[in-house]
Enzyme design. Structure first.
Site, short mmCIF file in Angstrom:
data_model
loop_
_atom_site.label_atom_id
_atom_site.label_comp_id
_atom_site.label_asym_id
_atom_site.label_seq_id
_atom_site.Cartn_x
_atom_site.Cartn_y
_atom_site.Cartn_z
CG PHE A 1 -0.26 0.41 2.51
CD1 PHE A 1 -0.01 1.75 2.80
CD2 PHE A 1 0.16 -0.55 3.42
CE1 PHE A 1 0.64 2.12 3.97
CE2 PHE A 1 0.82 -0.19 4.59
CZ PHE A 1 1.06 1.15 4.86
CE LYS B 1 -3.02 -8.50 -4.29
NZ LYS B 1 -3.52 -7.52 -3.30
CD GLU C 1 -5.62 -6.10 0.24
OE1 GLU C 1 -4.63 -5.93 -0.50
OE2 GLU C 1 -5.68 -7.01 1.09
CB CYS D 1 10.56 -0.61 2.98
SG CYS D 1 11.20 -0.06 1.41
P1 NAD Z 1 1.36 -6.67 3.13
O1 NAD Z 1 2.39 -7.73 3.21
O2 NAD Z 1 0.26 -6.65 4.11
O3 NAD Z 1 0.64 -6.69 1.68
C1 NAD Z 1 1.40 -6.77 0.50
C2 NAD Z 1 0.59 -7.51 -0.55
O4 NAD Z 1 0.35 -8.84 -0.08
C3 NAD Z 1 -0.77 -6.88 -0.81
O5 NAD Z 1 -0.99 -6.85 -2.21
C4 NAD Z 1 -1.75 -7.79 -0.07
O6 NAD Z 1 -2.98 -7.89 -0.73
C5 NAD Z 1 -1.05 -9.13 -0.07
N1 NAD Z 1 -1.33 -9.95 1.14
C6 NAD Z 1 -1.58 -9.49 2.40
N2 NAD Z 1 -1.73 -10.53 3.24
C7 NAD Z 1 -1.57 -11.65 2.52
C8 NAD Z 1 -1.60 -13.05 2.83
N3 NAD Z 1 -1.83 -13.48 4.06
N4 NAD Z 1 -1.37 -13.93 1.84
C9 NAD Z 1 -1.13 -13.52 0.59
N5 NAD Z 1 -1.10 -12.20 0.23
C10 NAD Z 1 -1.31 -11.28 1.18
O7 NAD Z 1 2.16 -5.28 3.12
P2 NAD Z 1 1.55 -3.81 3.19
O8 NAD Z 1 1.00 -3.59 4.56
O9 NAD Z 1 0.71 -3.54 2.02
O10 NAD Z 1 2.88 -2.94 3.00
C11 NAD Z 1 3.71 -2.56 4.07
C12 NAD Z 1 4.86 -3.52 4.20
O11 NAD Z 1 5.60 -3.56 2.97
C13 NAD Z 1 5.86 -3.08 5.24
O12 NAD Z 1 6.28 -4.22 5.95
C14 NAD Z 1 7.00 -2.50 4.42
O13 NAD Z 1 8.26 -2.54 5.05
C15 NAD Z 1 6.98 -3.39 3.24
N6 NAD Z 1 7.63 -2.78 2.10
C16 NAD Z 1 8.86 -3.24 1.78
C17 NAD Z 1 9.54 -2.68 0.72
C18 NAD Z 1 10.91 -3.16 0.39
O14 NAD Z 1 11.45 -2.67 -0.57
N7 NAD Z 1 11.52 -4.06 1.13
C19 NAD Z 1 8.96 -1.64 -0.02
C20 NAD Z 1 7.67 -1.22 0.32
C21 NAD Z 1 7.02 -1.80 1.39
#
Ligand code: NAD
Length: 488
Positions: free
Chosen positions: A153, A177, A180, A285
């Site tokens: 997000f 994808k 959401e 991040c």
């Molecule tokens: P998230 O892991 O909750 O969601 C990421 C994606 O995974 C979304 O598209 C979501 O729909 C999907 N998802 C969520 N739960 C799932 C599950 N149980 N099974 C399968 N798919 C699932 O992450 P977020 O809250 O959207 O983003 C924030 C996180 O992303 C933070 O931890 C941040 O550090 C990380 N992030 C990392 C980087 C990097 O470069 N390392 C960059 C941006 C964000």
């Protein structure tokens, strides 16, 4: 698409058409005021399959174009990002809550990512060598086929551009994808790609949550998956995609340490640390999460408090993404307080007049944090910095090294020799010297270490070229003699 508060319904984008086919629905919420601005379809395996079939059908013609033909579309697309900058910026602001400046910086970074993608014909030359008399070996980079990209997000516009331009310019077709929580920016990307001349089926969007992600990991016709999100989900995706014999790079969460040495420039350090912890409401991040202060750094901490007080929720600080995120962040601050840490600046309970239902947390500085506290070890993902005091540089580096994560680390000092120690010994993929958010600019690649990234390649830059292609090795004999000194 108008960027007024109410947005059109979110739809999947398959074979060049937006469609919604009775999937269950979820609200899209503006985090600045808690208002519902749209709804999105929660898609299933069948929807992913439809998108894959479209991407498969588009693949032969798209991969059959020359590199130089494919990049022409991305020259036009990059310019469309620029022409539509204000609208795209407002869309990021609306769905994610960032300030206008932060949102604009995100779209500008997307343009830079496209600039790298269009430069690829200039940097990828295939290899050829005469390996025996009259026998030539050549290596060519070939696309993989249908690939997928799963986004978080926190960067609705930029993170999809980490993967999309490179993967497509290299000849793949894609299923995207989005998160959401922020599905609007990606829909607008699809419209602009079409306007730039991208053929139908080359880029497809499937909206939803866990079911869509699992379908992507399971679908037999998807060859590679890039993921960006939390470490918990990155692990699940990496395991499931590679179990299904796909290539995967999965970027996870972070807990970035900034080591501040007593010789650091006071104003510059304070301003960089505060900008790093609070920019994008701490939802980056690459954000500073722990500051390890070595020896006498009190003046720097005092200046940080002064600087952080100028960051005002609703003015130059956006909300966090959801009610749950606000509660989680505030709970971390309370847990630290209960464990004996000292709250120098408290962002709990922030309310913005006229936006009382927004999810705001003010900048928070917590001092005298110890390494066993949850604010020292867990990703908070809010505008919060935990200060741990260390006796010397060795102890500071040990604290950094003990983190399970390894996205970024930074050192603030005027000594090259001490900075070099951190560069050499920090256990993180991206290091900053006197820089609080050490994001490598293109063409340098982006990717962390440890539990901040699973898989070999980085997600951008030259490293991503390896990820989105496979090598074809051809051995050719141009020598009419029956026998050559070729070994077979
Ligand atoms: P998230 O892991 O909750 O969601 C990421 C994606 O995974 C979304 O598209 C979501 O729909 C999907 N998802 C969520 N739960 C799932 C599950 N149980 N099974 C399968 N798919 C699932 O992450 P977020 O809250 O959207 O983003 C924030 C996180 O992303 C933070 O931890 C941040 O550090 C990380 N992030 C990392 C980087 C990097 O470069 N390392 C960059 C941006 C964000």
């Amino acid at each position: 698409m108008e960027t007024t508060a109410k947005q059109p319904q979110v739809k999947n984008y398959i074979n060049g058409k937006f469609e919604r086919n009775g999937q269950s629905s979820m609200d899209v919420i503006n985090p600045a005021d808690g208002e519902v601005i749209s709804t999105l379809p929660m898609s299933s395996y069948n929807d992913v399959d439809l998108a894959v079939q479209a991407a498969k059908a588009a693949y032969p013609a798209w991969s059959g174009l020359t590199f130089k033909e494919r990049v022409q579309i991305f020259f036009r697309y990059r310019n469309l990002l620029e022409v539509n900058m204000d609208e795209l910026t407002k869309l990021v602001q609306l769905e994610n809550g960032k300030t206008y400046g932060e949102s604009k910086a995100e779209v500008e970074k997307s343009m830079e990512l496209c600039e790298f993608a269009v430069s690829m014909p200039q940097i990828i030359q295939n290899e050829v060598q005469e390996v025996s008399k009259g026998v030539e070996c050549r290596i060519e980079r070939k696309p993989l086929g249908v690939v997928a990209s799963i986004a978080p997000f926190n960067f609705p516009n930029m993170v999809p551009h980490w993967s999309m331009p490179n993967a497509l310019v290299l000849g793949n077709t894609m299923i995207m994808k989005p998160s959401e929580l922020v599905p609007l920016s990606v829909m607008r990307m699809a419209e602009l790609l079409k306007e730039a001349g991208l053929p139908d089926g080359v880029f497809n969007i499937v909206n939803g949550g866990k079911d869509v992600v699992e379908a992507i990991c399971d679908h037999p016709d998807i060859k590679a998956v890039s993921f960006v999100g939390s470490t918990k989900v990155a692990k699940l995706v990496y395991q499931r995609a590679t179990y299904n014999l796909k290539r995967c790079v999965a970027l996870g969460g972070a807990k970035n340490h900034l080591i501040v040495l007593p010789d650091a420039n006071v104003e510059m350090t304070a301003s960089n640390v505060v900008a790093s912890m609070s920019g994008c409401a701490g939802q980056r991040c690459m954000a500073a999460s722990v500051m390890v202060g070595v020896d006498k750094i009190q003046t720097i901490i005092d200046q940080m408090v002064v600087d952080a007080k100028t960051i005002i929720p609703g003015v130059n600080l956006g909300p966090v993404i959801s009610k749950e995120a606000k509660e989680r962040i505030e709970n971390y601050i309370s847990a630290a307080e209960k464990a004996g840490a000292k709250i120098l600046l408290d962002g709990r309970g922030a309310v913005v007049a006229g936006k009382e239902d927004g999810f705001y947390v003010g900048p928070t500085i917590i001092d005298y944090v110890t390494t066993d506290m949850s604010v020292a070890t867990e990703e908070i993902f809010g505008p919060v910095i935990s200060i741990i005091r260390a006796k010397n540089l060795d102890e500071a580096i040990e604290i950094e090294n003990s983190s399970n994560y390894g996205n970024a680390a930074a050192v603030f000092t005027q000594s090259g020799a001490l900075a070099k120690q951190v560069i050499d010994r920090a256990s993180a993929g991206m290091i900053g010297v006197n820089i609080g958010v050490p994001v490598p600019r293109e063409p340098f690649s982006f990717g962390g270490w440890n539990e901040s990234k699973f898989g070999v390649a980085d997600i951008t830059g030259r490293s991503s070229i390896e990820f989105w292609t496979q090598n074809k090795k051809t051995t050719i004999k141009w020598n009419a003699e029956a026998k050559t000194n070729w070994m077979s």
